[in-house]
Design an enzyme around this catalytic site. Structure first.
Site, PDB file in Angstrom:
ATOM      1  N   LYS A 198      34.236  28.971  96.436  1.00  0.00           N
ATOM      2  CA  LYS A 198      35.551  28.330  96.478  1.00  0.00           C
ATOM      3  C   LYS A 198      35.560  27.107  97.374  1.00  0.00           C
ATOM      4  CE  LYS A 198      37.849  32.500  95.255  1.00  0.00           C
ATOM      5  NZ  LYS A 198      38.049  33.803  95.869  1.00  0.00           N
ATOM      6  N   HIS A 205      29.480  13.193  84.497  1.00  0.00           N
ATOM      7  CA  HIS A 205      28.068  13.146  84.871  1.00  0.00           C
ATOM      8  C   HIS A 205      27.701  11.662  84.934  1.00  0.00           C
ATOM      9  CE1 HIS A 205      23.963  14.052  85.362  1.00  0.00           C
ATOM     10  NE2 HIS A 205      23.763  14.929  84.395  1.00  0.00           N
ATOM     11  N   ARG A 233      25.548  19.146  92.232  1.00  0.00           N
ATOM     12  CA  ARG A 233      25.986  19.605  90.902  1.00  0.00           C
ATOM     13  C   ARG A 233      26.750  20.895  91.113  1.00  0.00           C
ATOM     14  NH1 ARG A 233      22.372  19.984  85.488  1.00  0.00           N
ATOM     15  NH2 ARG A 233      22.919  17.770  85.522  1.00  0.00           N
ATOM     16  N   ARG A 289      16.086  17.659  84.345  1.00  0.00           N
ATOM     17  CA  ARG A 289      15.912  16.217  84.483  1.00  0.00           C
ATOM     18  C   ARG A 289      16.662  15.605  85.659  1.00  0.00           C
ATOM     19  NH1 ARG A 289      15.034  17.935  79.733  1.00  0.00           N
ATOM     20  NH2 ARG A 289      16.955  19.044  80.129  1.00  0.00           N
ATOM     21  N   THR A 290      17.925  15.951  85.793  1.00  0.00           N
ATOM     22  CA  THR A 290      18.710  15.297  86.845  1.00  0.00           C
ATOM     23  C   THR A 290      18.121  15.636  88.212  1.00  0.00           C
ATOM     24  OG1 THR A 290      20.635  15.517  85.432  1.00  0.00           O
ATOM     25  CG2 THR A 290      21.065  14.955  87.718  1.00  0.00           C
TER      26      THR A 290
HETATM   27  C1  NCD Z   1      23.437  17.520  80.739  1.00  0.00           C
HETATM   28  C2  NCD Z   1      24.343  18.149  81.765  1.00  0.00           C
HETATM   29  O1  NCD Z   1      23.892  18.852  82.657  1.00  0.00           O
HETATM   30  O2  NCD Z   1      25.532  17.872  81.670  1.00  0.00           O
HETATM   31  N1  NCD Z   1      22.101  17.592  81.088  1.00  0.00           N
HETATM   32  C3  NCD Z   1      21.576  16.570  81.832  1.00  0.00           C
HETATM   33  O3  NCD Z   1      21.867  16.419  82.987  1.00  0.00           O
HETATM   34  N2  NCD Z   1      20.769  15.715  81.206  1.00  0.00           N
HETATM   35  C4  NCD Z   1      23.711  17.914  79.361  1.00  0.00           C
HETATM   36  C5  NCD Z   1      23.743  19.354  78.992  1.00  0.00           C
HETATM   37  O4  NCD Z   1      23.496  20.234  79.818  1.00  0.00           O
HETATM   38  O5  NCD Z   1      24.014  19.626  77.818  1.00  0.00           O
END
Ligand code: NCD
Length: 322
Positions: A97, A146, A118, A67-68
């Site tokens: 690193k 997040h 991420r 999703r993100t």
């Molecule tokens: C979450 C994450 O990546 O922290 N997912 C997301 O981005 N909706 C939650 C998860 O992975 O449990």
């Protein structure tokens, strides 16, 4: 030399700022994001806009995401920007690193107007932002935060209740490792009179440091360890996955996974007519499909759609030329 942007307060000005933590936002900043989100939501989402034409938005994801990643990519494209998408960079390069991450950031700075990253290590986004000359958005830093997920969660709660104060909610699952929970608590702590019940196995309680820090920010927290301690008629339930990838051994994970399952029985016993059921997804057994038809479940509907609109709002606030 890159300038040090660090953890800067937003203070009503989004352009050029990193978004690393909910700690940067005031109530007013949240309102600005939500007003912009609502405006974008009024437009047909399929109709492209040209607001960010000429911009390159880079997505650098060291951890999996559905999703993100997709909602950011689509948000950028629908606003007229183009994307450079680097998923699973560990396969093509060996930067794990801090140092080698810095090199990657410098390279990507030359090609991009904004970086969305991420990374599995908490705090690594701050390092990336300190090196970067273009703004960085935290799309999840290990067990840290997040922030964009919290913004869409807060937007969804506000949409349902018309307020972000005087709320009583439940967060269940992995409080220790769940970064979405860490950001959402920070967000709710900005508004008066909110109380959160935290339901988790004892091993997955918030760290002492987080617990004390959040309470200091002005939110009331109560830890509970049994379903039967869930108060009736709370405003929202925010269920989460036990974060398997953060465990040292599979045995430890198996001991605590799915101790708390959101199912019809639990809803009938403790939820109210207006309680909403949220989950950042993915779910891996802790929220049953039988809950999906319940109209109080917003995890597969409002939350997903709002995710794209909130991210559109952030991109346009951060990059649009006035
Ligand atoms: C979450 C994450 O990546 O922290 N997912 C997301 O981005 N909706 C939650 C998860 O992975 O449990």
């Amino acid at each position: 030399m890159a300038k040090k942007l660090g953890l800067e307060r937003i203070n009503g000005k989004f352009r050029g700022k990193n978004i690393l933590s909910l700690d940067q936002f005031s109530q007013k900043d949240l309102q600005i994001v939500f007003t912009k989100t609502r405006k974008l939501k009024e437009n047909n989402p399929r109709k492209g806009l040209n607001l960010l034409k000429g911009n390159i938005v880079t997505l650098l994801f060291f951890e999996p995401s559905t999703r993100t990643f997709s909602s950011f990519a689509v948000a950028a494209k629908r606003l007229g920007a183009q994307t450079l998408e680097l998923t699973d960079p560990m396969k093509v390069s060996s930067f794990v690193k801090g140092e080698s991450m810095s090199d990657a950031i410098k390279v990507l700075n030359a090609y991009s107007d904004l970086l969305i990253i991420r990374h599995p290590v908490r705090g690594s986004l701050q390092i990336a932002a300190d090196v970067s000359e273009v703004p960085v958005i935290n799309a999840g830093d290990g067990i840290g935060e997040h922030p964009t997920q919290a913004l869409l969660d807060l937007f969804t709660i506000h949409e349902k209740f018309g307020r972000l104060n005087n709320l009583a909610g439940l967060m269940a699952g992995d409080m220790l490792n769940g970064r979405t929970v860490h950001s959402l608590i920070r967000g709710l702590a900005k508004f008066p009179n909110n109380k959160i019940y935290l339901l988790s196995p004892r091993k997955l309680r918030l760290s002492k440091k987080d617990f004390e820090n959040f309470q200091k920010q002005g939110i009331e927290l109560a830890e509970i360890y049994k379903d039967s301690d869930i108060p009736k008629n709370l405003d929202f339930w925010y269920w989460t996955r036990v974060q398997k990838e953060r465990f040292r051994s599979l045995k430890d994970y198996n001991r605590v996974k799915n101790k708390f399952i959101l199912n019809k029985k639990l809803i009938d016993k403790y939820a109210g007519k207006k309680t909403i059921f949220m989950h950042p997804l993915p779910r891996v057994g802790e929220i049953l499909e039988e809950v999906d038809e319940d109209e109080r479940a917003v995890n597969l509907s409002s939350e997903i759609k709002n995710g794209m609109f909130v991210r559109k709002a952030l991109l346009s606030l951060g990059l649009e030329r006035k």
